[in-house]
Design a protein around this motif. Sequence first.
Motif, PDB file in Angstrom:
ATOM      1  N   LYS A 238       0.832  -1.193   0.000  1.00 53.30           N
ATOM      2  CA  LYS A 238       0.000   0.000   0.000  1.00 53.30           C
ATOM      3  C   LYS A 238       0.868   1.244   0.000  1.00 53.30           C
ATOM      4  O   LYS A 238       1.895   1.290   0.677  1.00 53.30           O
ATOM      5  N   GLY A 239       0.442   2.260  -0.757  1.00 53.61           N
ATOM      6  CA  GLY A 239       1.154   3.535  -0.741  1.00 53.61           C
ATOM      7  C   GLY A 239       0.746   4.349   0.477  1.00 53.61           C
ATOM      8  O   GLY A 239      -0.443   4.557   0.729  1.00 53.61           O
ATOM      9  N   VAL A 240       1.736   4.780   1.246  1.00 51.51           N
ATOM     10  CA  VAL A 240       1.467   5.542   2.465  1.00 51.51           C
ATOM     11  C   VAL A 240       2.248   6.849   2.416  1.00 51.51           C
ATOM     12  O   VAL A 240       3.455   6.846   2.143  1.00 51.51           O
ATOM     13  N   LEU A 241       1.563   7.966   2.691  1.00 48.72           N
ATOM     14  CA  LEU A 241       2.199   9.276   2.719  1.00 48.72           C
ATOM     15  C   LEU A 241       2.105   9.859   4.127  1.00 48.72           C
ATOM     16  O   LEU A 241       1.109   9.658   4.822  1.00 48.72           O
ATOM     17  N   TYR A 242       3.137  10.594   4.517  1.00 52.35           N
ATOM     18  CA  TYR A 242       3.142  11.284   5.805  1.00 52.35           C
ATOM     19  C   TYR A 242       3.445  12.753   5.551  1.00 52.35           C
ATOM     20  O   TYR A 242       4.419  13.096   4.884  1.00 52.35           O
ATOM     21  N   VAL A 243       2.596  13.646   6.099  1.00 55.15           N
ATOM     22  CA  VAL A 243       2.786  15.075   5.889  1.00 55.15           C
ATOM     23  C   VAL A 243       2.327  15.824   7.142  1.00 55.15           C
ATOM     24  O   VAL A 243       1.412  15.384   7.843  1.00 55.15           O
ATOM     25  N   VAL A 244       2.997  16.938   7.436  1.00 55.47           N
ATOM     26  CA  VAL A 244       2.617  17.794   8.559  1.00 55.47           C
ATOM     27  C   VAL A 244       2.164  19.138   8.005  1.00 55.47           C
ATOM     28  O   VAL A 244       2.864  19.755   7.195  1.00 55.47           O
ATOM     29  N   VAL A 245       0.974  19.581   8.433  1.00 55.57           N
ATOM     30  CA  VAL A 245       0.416  20.845   7.964  1.00 55.57           C
ATOM     31  C   VAL A 245      -0.058  21.659   9.171  1.00 55.57           C
ATOM     32  O   VAL A 245      -0.194  21.139  10.273  1.00 55.57           O
ATOM     33  N   THR A 246      -0.310  22.934   8.945  1.00 55.83           N
ATOM     34  CA  THR A 246      -0.886  23.761  10.004  1.00 55.83           C
ATOM     35  C   THR A 246      -2.382  23.499  10.086  1.00 55.83           C
ATOM     36  O   THR A 246      -2.988  22.936   9.163  1.00 55.83           O
ATOM     37  N   ARG A 247      -2.977  23.948  11.178  1.00 55.05           N
ATOM     38  CA  ARG A 247      -4.417  23.760  11.376  1.00 55.05           C
ATOM     39  C   ARG A 247      -5.217  24.427  10.261  1.00 55.05           C
ATOM     40  O   ARG A 247      -6.245  23.903   9.819  1.00 55.05           O
ATOM     41  N   LEU A 248      -4.743  25.584   9.776  1.00 57.51           N
ATOM     42  CA  LEU A 248      -5.462  26.319   8.740  1.00 57.51           C
ATOM     43  C   LEU A 248      -5.370  25.645   7.379  1.00 57.51           C
ATOM     44  O   LEU A 248      -6.209  25.864   6.505  1.00 57.51           O
ATOM     45  N   GLU A 249      -4.329  24.821   7.181  1.00 57.06           N
ATOM     46  CA  GLU A 249      -4.154  24.144   5.896  1.00 57.06           C
ATOM     47  C   GLU A 249      -4.866  22.800   5.839  1.00 57.06           C
ATOM     48  O   GLU A 249      -4.940  22.175   4.782  1.00 57.06           O
ATOM     49  N   LEU A 250      -5.397  22.355   6.982  1.00 55.49           N
ATOM     50  CA  LEU A 250      -5.973  21.014   7.057  1.00 55.49           C
ATOM     51  C   LEU A 250      -7.179  20.861   6.145  1.00 55.49           C
ATOM     52  O   LEU A 250      -7.340  19.835   5.470  1.00 55.49           O
ATOM     53  N   SER A 251      -8.041  21.867   6.097  1.00 57.50           N
ATOM     54  CA  SER A 251      -9.233  21.792   5.261  1.00 57.50           C
ATOM     55  C   SER A 251      -8.866  21.662   3.786  1.00 57.50           C
ATOM     56  O   SER A 251      -9.467  20.875   3.047  1.00 57.50           O
ATOM     57  N   LYS A 252      -7.846  22.433   3.356  1.00 57.09           N
ATOM     58  CA  LYS A 252      -7.405  22.369   1.962  1.00 57.09           C
ATOM     59  C   LYS A 252      -6.819  20.995   1.640  1.00 57.09           C
ATOM     60  O   LYS A 252      -7.059  20.427   0.573  1.00 57.09           O
ATOM     61  N   LEU A 253      -6.064  20.429   2.602  1.00 60.77           N
ATOM     62  CA  LEU A 253      -5.493  19.102   2.401  1.00 60.77           C
ATOM     63  C   LEU A 253      -6.596  18.063   2.213  1.00 60.77           C
ATOM     64  O   LEU A 253      -6.519  17.192   1.333  1.00 60.77           O
ATOM     65  N   LYS A 254      -7.639  18.133   3.023  1.00 60.67           N
ATOM     66  CA  LYS A 254      -8.750  17.180   2.918  1.00 60.67           C
ATOM     67  C   LYS A 254      -9.418  17.266   1.554  1.00 60.67           C
ATOM     68  O   LYS A 254      -9.756  16.234   0.945  1.00 60.67           O
ATOM     69  N   SER A 255      -9.623  18.484   1.071  1.00 57.76           N
ATOM     70  CA  SER A 255     -10.291  18.655  -0.229  1.00 57.76           C
ATOM     71  C   SER A 255      -9.419  18.133  -1.360  1.00 57.76           C
ATOM     72  O   SER A 255      -9.929  17.554  -2.327  1.00 57.76           O
ATOM     73  N   ILE A 256      -8.087  18.302  -1.242  1.00 58.65           N
ATOM     74  CA  ILE A 256      -7.169  17.783  -2.264  1.00 58.65           C
ATOM     75  C   ILE A 256      -7.252  16.259  -2.327  1.00 58.65           C
ATOM     76  O   ILE A 256      -7.355  15.663  -3.403  1.00 58.65           O
ATOM     77  N   ILE A 257      -7.215  15.627  -1.166  1.00 59.99           N
ATOM     78  CA  ILE A 257      -7.289  14.159  -1.122  1.00 59.99           C
ATOM     79  C   ILE A 257      -8.612  13.675  -1.683  1.00 59.99           C
ATOM     80  O   ILE A 257      -8.670  12.705  -2.453  1.00 59.99           O
ATOM     81  N   ASP A 258      -9.706  14.369  -1.319  1.00 58.07           N
ATOM     82  CA  ASP A 258     -11.034  13.964  -1.780  1.00 58.07           C
ATOM     83  C   ASP A 258     -11.167  14.100  -3.294  1.00 58.07           C
ATOM     84  O   ASP A 258     -11.843  13.302  -3.949  1.00 58.07           O
ATOM     85  N   GLU A 259     -10.521  15.117  -3.869  1.00 58.45           N
ATOM     86  CA  GLU A 259     -10.562  15.310  -5.320  1.00 58.45           C
ATOM     87  C   GLU A 259      -9.873  14.161  -6.051  1.00 58.45           C
ATOM     88  O   GLU A 259     -10.332  13.726  -7.111  1.00 58.45           O
ATOM     89  N   ILE A 260      -8.767  13.677  -5.498  1.00 64.67           N
ATOM     90  CA  ILE A 260      -7.935  12.687  -6.192  1.00 64.67           C
ATOM     91  C   ILE A 260      -8.373  11.261  -5.888  1.00 64.67           C
ATOM     92  O   ILE A 260      -8.432  10.414  -6.795  1.00 64.67           O
ATOM     93  N   ASP A 261      -8.665  10.978  -4.627  1.00 64.13           N
ATOM     94  CA  ASP A 261      -9.011   9.608  -4.247  1.00 64.13           C
ATOM     95  C   ASP A 261     -10.001   9.628  -3.079  1.00 64.13           C
ATOM     96  O   ASP A 261      -9.621   9.787  -1.924  1.00 64.13           O
TER      97      ASP A 261
END
Length: 285
Positions: A238-261
Motif C-alpha cells: 500500500k502507498g502511504v504518505l506522511y505530511v505535517v500541515v498547520t491547522r489552517l491548511e488542514l481543510s485544503k489538504l482534505k479537499s485535495i485528497i477527496d478530489e484525487i481519491d
Amino acid sequence: MVKQKKRVKLIYKCLFLTTGAVLAAIGLEIFLVPNNIVDGGINGISIIFSYLTKFPLGAFIFTFNLPFLVFGYSQIGKSFVISTLYAITVLSVGVSILHPIHGLTQDPLLATVFGGIILGIGVGLVIRYGGSLDGTEIVAIIFSKKTAFSVGEIVMFFNLFILSSAGIVFGWDRAMYSLIAYFIAFKVIDLTIEGLDESKSVIIVSDKQDEIAEVLMARLGRGVTYLEGRGGYTKQSKGVLYVVVTRLELSKLKSIIDEIDEEAFVTIQDVHEVLGGRFKKQAIH
C-alpha cells in the motif's frame, strides 16, 4: 563558533526563564495573593504559610522548593534542576519586590481570571525553556517511575490537599476561586508550551499516492514523506504518505485528497512541536 552559539543559546534561555518567572510573580503578587487566592503546588503552600506567619512569601517559595531540587538533582538531571533553581530564585525575588504593591483589583473574579492567565503564561515559558517553578513536579516525576500513578495524578493529589487547606484558611469561596485560577493557569500553560499555531500530522493510505504527493507539494508547499505499507488482510503493498500541515491548511489538504481519491484512508493527529525540514516554508497558493 560552537562556543559562541552555546553562549547565545544560554543567554536566550535565561532571558525567557527570567521573563516567565517575572510574569509568574506578577500573577501571584499583583492579582492572586492580595485577594487570598492561592496557586497549586509549593507556591500555594507558601502563600498559606506567608498569610499565617506574616513572613515574606518569597522566602517561603525559595525555602520550600529547595529540598525538592536537592532531591531531584541526581534523579532528573543537572540542567533541569539548575534552570529550575534559577527560575525559582527570580520568582522569589520578584514577589518580594512586588509585595508593597497592593494589587490592581479587589474584584476576586477579575483577580482570578487575570492572575490565572498571567501566571499560566509565566509558568508555561519557564517549562518551555527547560525549567519549572514548582518542586512538586520534580517529586511527581520521580515517584511516577516507581508507582502506578502518573505525574498528573500525583500533582493533582498535592493540589487537592493544598486547595482544601486554602478553604480552611481563607474560606471556601476563596478555595473555589483558587480552583478556577488553577484551571485557567493550567490551560494557558498548555497554550504557551504548545503555541497557538497548532500543527497536524496526516497519514494517507492510497493507491494514488504519487498524484496526491505532487499536488500537496505544489499547492501547499509542504514536504511529503513516502512510507512503505502492506494491507493486513490482503497482504498487498500500500502507498502511504506522511505530511505535517498547520491547522489552517488542514481543510485544503482534505479537499485535495477527496478530489484525487475518495477511497483514501486518512488519519489526523495533533502535533505539539515541529523542528527542521521544510515546515516553515510558506504555503504556495
